[in-house]
Design an enzyme around this catalytic site. Structure first.
Site, PDB file in Angstrom:
ATOM      1  N   VAL A  42       0.836  -1.204   0.000  1.00  0.00           N
ATOM      2  CA  VAL A  42       0.000   0.000   0.000  1.00  0.00           C
ATOM      3  C   VAL A  42       0.867   1.249   0.000  1.00  0.00           C
ATOM      4  O   VAL A  42       0.595   2.226  -0.721  1.00  0.00           O
ATOM      5  CB  VAL A  42      -0.969  -0.004   1.199  1.00  0.00           C
ATOM      6  CG1 VAL A  42      -1.786   1.286   1.230  1.00  0.00           C
ATOM      7  CG2 VAL A  42      -1.902  -1.205   1.130  1.00  0.00           C
ATOM      8  N   CYS A  43       1.938   1.232   0.782  1.00  0.00           N
ATOM      9  CA  CYS A  43       2.837   2.386   0.836  1.00  0.00           C
ATOM     10  C   CYS A  43       3.459   2.666  -0.526  1.00  0.00           C
ATOM     11  O   CYS A  43       3.643   3.819  -0.922  1.00  0.00           O
ATOM     12  CB  CYS A  43       3.932   2.150   1.871  1.00  0.00           C
ATOM     13  SG  CYS A  43       3.322   1.859   3.535  1.00  0.00           S
ATOM     14  N   THR A  44       3.778   1.611  -1.257  1.00  0.00           N
ATOM     15  CA  THR A  44       4.347   1.779  -2.590  1.00  0.00           C
ATOM     16  C   THR A  44       3.370   2.511  -3.509  1.00  0.00           C
ATOM     17  O   THR A  44       3.764   3.408  -4.266  1.00  0.00           O
ATOM     18  CB  THR A  44       4.717   0.406  -3.180  1.00  0.00           C
ATOM     19  OG1 THR A  44       5.699  -0.209  -2.345  1.00  0.00           O
ATOM     20  CG2 THR A  44       5.259   0.534  -4.595  1.00  0.00           C
TER      21      THR A  44
END
Length: 220
Positions: A42-44
């Site tokens: 998700v952070c990516t």
């Protein structure tokens, strides 16, 4: 960090070298946002979409500054993955990622989950986000859990609203407002004052209570 709190000046290493926050901010707005960990899915997507929209933030005189409790080398290595995943990121990665391995800044800004904040091994930053005005004040904050990614269009919309209402002190933006659509005139402004402020006109909505508080205008 409550709304209108002053973000303290800080020094931290980053993917673009050491940063002293006040000097780095200058006279810009800042989007300071944390993510739980490098090399996570998700952070990516989040950092990728913010990077893709870098020109949109620049148009709003807003600098982006990411943060997590990972170290600088981890961030540098991860950036290659982000650029590979978001192929429409052109050139150099557009914003720094702060390193905070001792969690000092994360604790100062309240970006760690309450249940994990005392656990040095497992404590990760949540998806905290601050929009900071040039006077270093927190103007808006959002906190998302690790499992929910943020919406970049909503972040841009919030910056637009904050900057508009700073420029026009007598209006607010309603639910689902988008730039160019109607704004609401504050209840503290009388009809007479509104007529002078908005000579091209404004609309009044009759309410069952008889109150005169729903007034909108697109002539701003």
């Amino acid at each position: 960090m409550r709304l209108n709190s002053i973000v303290p000046d800080f020094k931290a290493d980053s993917t673009k070298g050491p940063i002293e926050f006040y000097d780095w901010q200058g006279d810009s707005w800042v989007l300071l946002f944390s993510h739980p960990s490098d090399f996570t899915p998700v952070c990516t997507t989040e950092l990728g979409r913010i990077a893709v929209n870098a020109t949109q933030f620049a148009k709003r005189n807003t600098k982006c500054l990411a943060h997590s409790v990972d170290d600088t080398q981890s961030h540098i290595n991860w950036v290659n993955d982000i650029k590979s995943y978001c192929a429409d990121i052109r050139g150099e990665f557009p914003f720094p990622i702060l390193a905070d391995p001792n969690r000092q800044l994360a604790i100062t800004l309240g970006m760690i989950d309450e249940e994990k904040r005392e656990d040095i091994e497992s404590a990760k930053t949540v998806r905290a986000l601050f929009i900071i005005s040039p006077d270093h004040r927190v103007r808006l904050s959002m906190f998302y859990p690790m499992t929910t990614g943020r919406n970049v269009n909503e972040i841009l919309r919030c910056i637009d609203s904050l900057q508009l209402t700073d420029r026009l002190k007598t209006v607010a933006t309603p639910a689902n407002w988008m730039p160019g659509s109607k704004v609401m005139i504050l209840p503290s402004v009388t009809d007479e004052e509104a007529a002078k402020l908005f000579p091209k006109g404004f609309d009044k909505t009759s309410m069952p209570s008889g109150g005169n508080y729903v007034r909108t205008t697109e002539n701003y």
